[in-house]
Design an enzyme around this catalytic site. Structure first.
Site, PDB file in Angstrom:
ATOM      1  CG  ASP A  67      -0.436   0.073   2.528  1.00  0.00           C
ATOM      2  OD1 ASP A  67       0.780  -0.198   2.678  1.00  0.00           O
ATOM      3  OD2 ASP A  67      -1.166   0.405   3.476  1.00  0.00           O
ATOM      4  CE1 TYR A  69       7.600   3.800   1.009  1.00  0.00           C
ATOM      5  CE2 TYR A  69       7.439   5.183  -0.949  1.00  0.00           C
ATOM      6  CZ  TYR A  69       8.054   4.159  -0.255  1.00  0.00           C
ATOM      7  OH  TYR A  69       9.115   3.496  -0.814  1.00  0.00           O
ATOM      8  CG  PHE A  80       9.012  -0.179  -3.763  1.00  0.00           C
ATOM      9  CD1 PHE A  80       9.302  -0.541  -2.456  1.00  0.00           C
ATOM     10  CD2 PHE A  80       8.429  -1.126  -4.593  1.00  0.00           C
ATOM     11  CE1 PHE A  80       9.031  -1.820  -1.984  1.00  0.00           C
ATOM     12  CE2 PHE A  80       8.153  -2.410  -4.131  1.00  0.00           C
ATOM     13  CZ  PHE A  80       8.456  -2.757  -2.822  1.00  0.00           C
ATOM     14  CG  HIS A 189       9.497  -6.070   1.161  1.00  0.00           C
ATOM     15  ND1 HIS A 189      10.017  -4.873   1.602  1.00  0.00           N
ATOM     16  CD2 HIS A 189       8.322  -5.758   0.553  1.00  0.00           C
ATOM     17  CE1 HIS A 189       9.194  -3.892   1.281  1.00  0.00           C
ATOM     18  NE2 HIS A 189       8.152  -4.402   0.645  1.00  0.00           N
TER      19      HIS A 189
END
Length: 226
Positions: A67, A69, A80, A189
């Site tokens: 989701d 920031y 990202f 991740h």
């Protein structure tokens, strides 16, 4: 009530039926109420930024986030990524470290990945909105159905895409992708909590380009971010 969002025309055509379904109307209703009480990110004009910067027929690589920031000014509709002038988050710093290790590309002085998106890197979050300072606050309001349909449509209607699945959440989407038509790359991740467990050293950037070139597709110029 017909919903007619501002979204790139090929994506709009492919996802039109989703926009008319009851669950999407519930998303809209939820967001209207949510915005009366809280700040919601990204701004409405950037909610479909990933779709608008990377038209359906231009997609070559898919990177899936969870989701947006949740800090003020960070989210701008690309997973990202943060706008120029905003401090790079830790996961993005690690993405740039791996890029340097893999291809020798020095990190830019900003965290805006729009340059990748414009070349065909679809930077999609599974959940497209978030309440300020409340990660995963818009989980299960319906976004996952919508973005699953987008991922599935890419798998079904295109061939020779590269899907980069970083972390367990993104890897849950593997079931939506046809491995006989596409390259699926999996790694930990890039978060500081897990990057050392398989993200660093994954060489996904070079592997993606090798696959694209092998299928007569122009590779991504990963250094072009300005």
């Amino acid at each position: 009530m017909e919903i007619n969002p501002i979204i790139e025309k090929n994506w709009k055509e492919i996802l039109w039926d989703e926009f008319q379904k009851p669950y999407f109307k519930e998303i809209k209703k939820f967001l209207i109420e949510e915005k009366k009480k809280y700040r919601v990110f990204p701004p409405g004009s950037l909610m479909f930024n990933a779709f608008n910067l990377t038209p359906f027929n231009k997609v070559k690589v898919v990177i899936i986030g969870q989701d947006p920031y949740h800090g003020y000014g960070q989210a701008h509709g690309l997973c990202f990524s943060v706008p120029k002038g905003v401090t790079k988050p830790p996961s993005l710093i690690n993405i740039f470290k791996e890029l340097k290790e893999d291809l020798g590309i020095d990190p830019p002085n900003h965290g805006d990945l729009s340059g990748w998106a414009k070349q065909g890197v679809f930077l999609i979050n599974a959940i497209l909105t978030v309440r300020e300072n409340a990660p995963e606050s818009h989980r299960n309001i319906g976004w996952e159905k919508f973005t699953n349909k987008a991922i599935q449509s890419l798998s079904e209607k295109k061939k020779h895409l590269v899907f980069m699945l970083w972390g367990a959440y993104a890897q849950e989407k593997e079931k939506l992708i046809d491995p006989s038509k596409h390259l699926i790359l999996k790694a930990a991740h890039p978060s500081p909590y897990s990057a050392k467990r398989g993200f660093f050293g994954c060489h996904h950037f070079s592997k993606a380009n090798q696959y694209l070139i092998a299928n007569d597709i122009e590779p991504i110029r990963w250094s072009e971010l300005d």
